[in-house]
Design an enzyme around this catalytic site. Structure first.
Site: not given
Ligand code: ATP
Ligand code: MG
Length: 193
Positions: A13, A90, A129
């Site tokens: 993302k 989410r 990562r």
């Molecule tokens: P990507 O690698 O695809 O960018 P990701 O899941 O590794 O996605 P982030 O989107 O950066 O990483 O989110 C990291 C953490 O932040 C999530 O696991 C969650 O704990 C918290 N978080 C982020 N957005 C939300 C949300 N909309 N609602 C609840 N918790 C969130």
């Molecule tokens: Mg992210």
């Protein structure tokens, strides 16, 4: 144009958002980055967020929705550019709240880009990562929890946005530029119609 970039943890993302910003001049709202920035600065929100993130859990909806609304209201100019929402919504509750919020502001979500990636590829990417990111959630146990939470709480949004006619499925395996070309095609071919 307002976009949601949607997908499992590690689906790319953030990476694809950067490219979308360059191409379409959108304003980026990444809730993950926003929370990590708060953790780094030791704010009150950061202290709460850290508890959930390091366990691989979602921040509670009520808090996350408040933070998101506050982020938009503090910088209403971003609505004119168009926003790319990365990591939000989410849950279905967050999607409903976003819909209501944007309607109040006279706008809506025009398209949802769904990055669909094989599970073993997701795990490999996050482990890779984790070697450099220093992120507290990029370790094997937390990754497993995050995927479990994704399937339970976030994946139902795919149906939600399919029903709304906004969902564009993108094969998120493979090379970054190939994936981006597919996204741009989906958007240019009428995601905004
Ligand atoms: P990507 O690698 O695809 O960018 P990701 O899941 O590794 O996605 P982030 O989107 O950066 O990483 O989110 C990291 C953490 O932040 C999530 O696991 C969650 O704990 C918290 N978080 C982020 N957005 C939300 C949300 N909309 N609602 C609840 N918790 C969130
Ligand atoms: Mg992210």
């Amino acid at each position: 144009m307002n976009l949601v970039i949607f997908g499992a943890p590690g689906s790319g993302k953030g990476t694809q958002s950067e490219k979308l910003i360059d191409r379409y001049g959108l304003h980026h709202i990444s809730t993950g980055e926003l929370l990590r920035d708060n953790i780094a600065r030791g704010t009150k929100l950061g202290k709460v967020a850290d508890i959930y993130i390091s366990k691989g859990l979602l921040i509670p909806d009520e808090l996350m929705i408040d933070v998101l609304e506050d982020t938009i209201l503090r910088n209403p100019e971003c609505l004119k550019k168009g926003i790319i929402f990365d990591g939000f919504p989410r849950t279905v509750a967050q999607a409903e709240a976003l819909k209501g919020m944007l309607a109040k502001m006279g706008t809506e979500i025009h398209a949802v880009v769904g990055l669909e990636v094989d599970e073993n590829e997701l795990v490999d990417r996050m482990l890779q990562r984790g070697k450099e990111s220093g992120r507290s959630d990029d370790n094997i146990d937390t990754i497993k929890k995050r995927l479990e939470v994704y399937h339970k709480q976030t994946a139902p949004l795919r149906e939600y946005y399919l029903k709304g006619g906004q969902y564009h499925a993108i094969n998120g395996n493979g090379a970054i530029d190939t994936i981006f070309a597919d996204i741009a095609k989906a958007i240019d071919d009428g995601a905004t119609r």
